[in-house]
Structure formats: structure tokens, C-alpha cells
Enzyme design. Structure first.
Site, mmCIF file in Angstrom:
data_model
loop_
_atom_site.group_PDB
_atom_site.id
_atom_site.type_symbol
_atom_site.label_atom_id
_atom_site.label_comp_id
_atom_site.label_asym_id
_atom_site.label_seq_id
_atom_site.Cartn_x
_atom_site.Cartn_y
_atom_site.Cartn_z
ATOM 1 N N TYR A 55 30.787 21.933 10.644
ATOM 2 C CA TYR A 55 30.064 20.546 11.002
ATOM 3 C C TYR A 55 30.835 19.799 12.155
ATOM 4 O O TYR A 55 32.040 19.339 11.982
ATOM 5 C CB TYR A 55 30.178 19.770 9.565
ATOM 6 C CG TYR A 55 29.634 20.334 8.428
ATOM 7 C CD1 TYR A 55 28.399 21.321 8.485
ATOM 8 C CD2 TYR A 55 30.052 19.911 7.255
ATOM 9 C CE1 TYR A 55 27.943 21.879 7.512
ATOM 10 C CE2 TYR A 55 29.263 20.368 5.870
ATOM 11 C CZ TYR A 55 28.401 21.323 6.079
ATOM 12 O OH TYR A 55 27.655 21.922 4.917
ATOM 13 N N HIS A 124 30.690 29.855 3.366
ATOM 14 C CA HIS A 124 29.220 29.001 3.722
ATOM 15 C C HIS A 124 28.224 29.965 3.542
ATOM 16 O O HIS A 124 26.957 29.256 3.272
ATOM 17 C CB HIS A 124 29.695 28.754 5.202
ATOM 18 C CG HIS A 124 28.888 27.320 5.212
ATOM 19 N ND1 HIS A 124 29.293 26.392 6.273
ATOM 20 C CD2 HIS A 124 27.704 27.136 4.823
ATOM 21 C CE1 HIS A 124 28.699 25.419 6.289
ATOM 22 N NE2 HIS A 124 27.564 25.557 5.511
ATOM 23 N N SER A 203 21.168 18.767 -0.147
ATOM 24 C CA SER A 203 19.740 18.228 0.031
ATOM 25 C C SER A 203 19.319 17.832 -1.049
ATOM 26 O O SER A 203 17.695 18.337 -1.211
ATOM 27 C CB SER A 203 18.956 19.227 0.812
ATOM 28 O OG SER A 203 19.674 19.564 2.247
ATOM 29 N N LEU A 205 17.690 15.233 -1.987
ATOM 30 C CA LEU A 205 16.892 14.121 -1.704
ATOM 31 C C LEU A 205 15.523 14.881 -0.736
ATOM 32 O O LEU A 205 15.059 13.905 -0.058
ATOM 33 C CB LEU A 205 17.465 12.999 -1.248
ATOM 34 C CG LEU A 205 18.427 12.389 -2.300
ATOM 35 C CD1 LEU A 205 19.010 11.180 -1.793
ATOM 36 C CD2 LEU A 205 17.683 11.980 -3.589
ATOM 37 N N GLY A 206 15.722 15.858 -0.522
ATOM 38 C CA GLY A 206 14.959 16.867 0.568
ATOM 39 C C GLY A 206 14.783 16.228 1.892
ATOM 40 O O GLY A 206 14.050 15.931 2.786
ATOM 41 N N GLY A 208 15.720 13.573 2.969
ATOM 42 C CA GLY A 208 14.956 12.168 3.224
ATOM 43 C C GLY A 208 13.650 12.163 2.725
ATOM 44 O O GLY A 208 13.082 11.073 2.517
#
Length: 328
Positions: A55, A124, A203, A205-206, A208
């Protein structure tokens, strides 16, 4: 905030995905704002903070390390190895989980994170060129050396999980999971439950979409990786709008927000699941934390299951190149 366990690692019921502060969703936040945000999360009871060397690359670990150093005893830091970013340019050079590389990554991550031990170290992505037994053995040695406390995998399949767990107990699996991506329920949940391994959905919440902050007319900024995801093409977003509308409808019926419905649904699935929604905004952080107090009954869950079974999701979640890196 209440606590849950990932294997034997106790953390807050809702963690924080830190990636978006530095990576993948456009320009990084200004450092002082990022530090203040992370410390606010600690004040609000969040104890699990998720980052990775890739990241940035590297800059997200540096931000997390600086922000959490003064409160290190109150939090658990999770980071990851497995990619091979060029140390000078940061450009990706494929996968690398060779034991000597894992050891080098951990040493570098410890410095960036300003700590002497990593609470949860994930692979990862599964590296097809390195036996998972060798990977687990390398992490086992790092645990024995006191540099790592717990071992995790990300986007690994059931067979890989079992092979790794036989060498070094796996505390957590991190994979995508949400109201519009439920594949882990069939592919890995039975294995996790049998072996006592926790699950950390990213993710949730998809990205966003499930909370209504993205629709067919949304223009993503340069550097936002959703520009590359088939599920976030304008056509797919238009086709999937009914999913976001259904989440909003359910939220209104409960007097909560769409994000809280999406997170509460995940929390209700299993007691060993700890989602890590990411955000850079304090009001969204408060909203996400509030999901831990939202109770969904068996009837609510049944209603949600029936509603979403009738709404097919359009678009692959990853581009083909990324999908090839995921072990099934």
C-alpha cells in the site's frame, strides 16, 4: 467496543482498513490528517488496524506506524507480505513469498511500523512458485523469534489453508466478503469453522457501492483502482443499482444507514468475523463503528437472503489478470 477473536487474537468487533489513506483510491491524505484520523479511531475503540507493504507502496505502513506508536500497547497491527515492489520505484514485480524475501519484508515492515513485533502477518496472495508449507515455516520461525505473533492468509482456498495450518496455525483468513460477494460462505467458511480460524472481510461495503456513494454517474479520480474493475464499469454500476437500492430500503426500515446494515449483516453471519471497512472520513468511521450496535433478527437475515438471491450481480469483481493471482 465489543471484542471478537481471530483464532486466539482478540480485537475490536470492527477493525479499520488503512489502505485508502495512502493507496488505490486517488491521492493520499495529508500526513497530519491521516495521523489524527487513526488516533481518533483508537479513541473510539478500534484496536485492529490493517495495512501492507504494497500500500503506497510502503507509505501506508509508515503512516500507520507513526500514528500508532504512542498507543502501540492498545492496538493490534496487521500487515502483509507476498508482492515484490521495487524498493526504489515502488513498481510491482509480481509475487514473491520465498522465505528469504518474507524475512526481509518483515524486517523492513517492523521499521516502518515503529514496532518490534507484528501482531498479525498475512501472506497477501498465494504464490504458486513457493509451497505454502515453506511460507508457513518461514512465518513459524518469525513467531519463534518474537517478530510476529499470529499468521494469516489472504484470498487462499481451503486446501491451501489446511496445508498452511498443519505447519503453523493460521489465525485469520482475509478475503473479500459482502452482501454482493458471498462466495467465501461455500468455499472456505466450513474449513475456517472446523479449524478455529477467524475471518476478516475486506471491502465489506462493496468499495462504496453498497452504501449509495457510487452510482452509474460517478466519475472516479485518477489513480482510483475502481477504474480498472469490471464491476465498476458504468454499465455494471447501472445494472447493479438495484442492489444498492435494496440495501437503502432495508436501512430505512431499521432506522439505520446502508453502511450499518451491510456491516451488521456481516457481523451476524458468524461470531468469528471481523470486518475492516476503510474510510478517510471521521463521520464514516463513526457510522461504521455504530454498526456493532445494530441487531438483526433471524427474520431480518432471512429477508435479506431472499431479497438478494433475487438480484444477480453484474460484472466480475476483479480484472482477469488479478483473478489469476487468487488461489481457489
Amino acid at each position: 467496543m465489543q471484542k471478537r477473536k481471530l483464532g486466539t487474537l482478540e480485537v475490536s468487533t470492527i477493525g479499520l482498513g488503512c489502505m485508502g489513506l495512502s493507496h488505490a483510491y486517488g491521492p493520499a491524505v495529508e500526513k497530519s490528517a491521516g495521523i489524527a484520523f487513526l488516533r481518533t479511531a483508537v479513541d473510539r475503540g478500534v484496536t485492529l488496524f490493517d495495512t501492507a507493504e504494497i500500500y503506497g507502496p510502503f507509505t501506508n505502513e509508515e503512516l500507520v506506524g507513526e500514528a500508532l506508536a504512542p498507543v502501540r500497547g492498545q492496538v493490534k497491527i496487521a500487515t502483509k507480505f507476498g508482492f515484490n515492489p521495487d524498493p526504489k520505484t515502488g513498481k510491482g514485480q509480481g509475487l514473491n513469498s520465498r522465505p528469504e524475501h518474507i524475512r526481509a519484508v518483515v524486517e523492513a515492515s517492523l521499521k516502518r511500523l515503529r514496532t518490534d513485533v507484528i501482531d498479525l502477518l498475512y501472506q497477501h496472495r498465494v504464490d504458486p512458485n513457493v509451497p505454502i508449507e515453506d511460507v508457513a515455516g518461514a512465518v513459524k520461525d518469525l513467531i519463534a523469534a518474537g517478530k510476529v505473533r499470529h499468521f494469516g492468509l489472504s484470498e487462499a482456498g481451503a486446501k491451501t489453508i489446511r496445508r498452511a495450518h498443519a505447519v503453523q496455525p493460521v489465525s485469520a483468513l482475509q478475503s473479500e466478503y459482502s452482501l454482493w460477494w458471498r462466495e467465501p460462505e461455500e468455499s472456505v467458511f466450513p474449513t475456517l469453522e472446523e479449524l478455529g480460524i477467524g475471518f476478516v472481510p475486506f471491502s465489506p461495503l462493496g468499495r462504496g457501492f453498497l452504501v449509495g456513494s457510487v452510482d452509474a454517474n460517478t466519475a472516479f479520480t485518477e489513480g482510483d483502482f475502481r477504474n480498472t474493475l469490471p464491476r465498476f464499469s458504468a454499465e455494471a454500476r447501472k445494472a447493479n443499482q438495484g442492489i444498492a437500492d435494496k440495501v437503502a430500503e432495508l436501512a430505512r426500515s431499521k432506522g439505520v444507514t446502508p453502511a450499518q446494515i451491510a456491516l451488521a449483516w456481516i457481523l451476524a453471519r458468524k461470531p468469528w468475523i471481523v470486518p475492516i471497512p476503510g474510510t478517510t472520513k471521521s463521520h464514516r468511521l463513526e457510522e461504521n463503528i455504530g454498526a456493532a450496535a445494530v441487531s438483526l433478527s433471524a427474520a431480518d437475515l432471512d429477508q435479506i437472503d431472499r431479497a438478494f438471491a433475487a438480484i444477480p450481480v453484474q460484472g466480475n469483481r476483479y480484472a482477469e489478470a488479478m483473478q489469476k493471482q487468487i488461489d481457489r
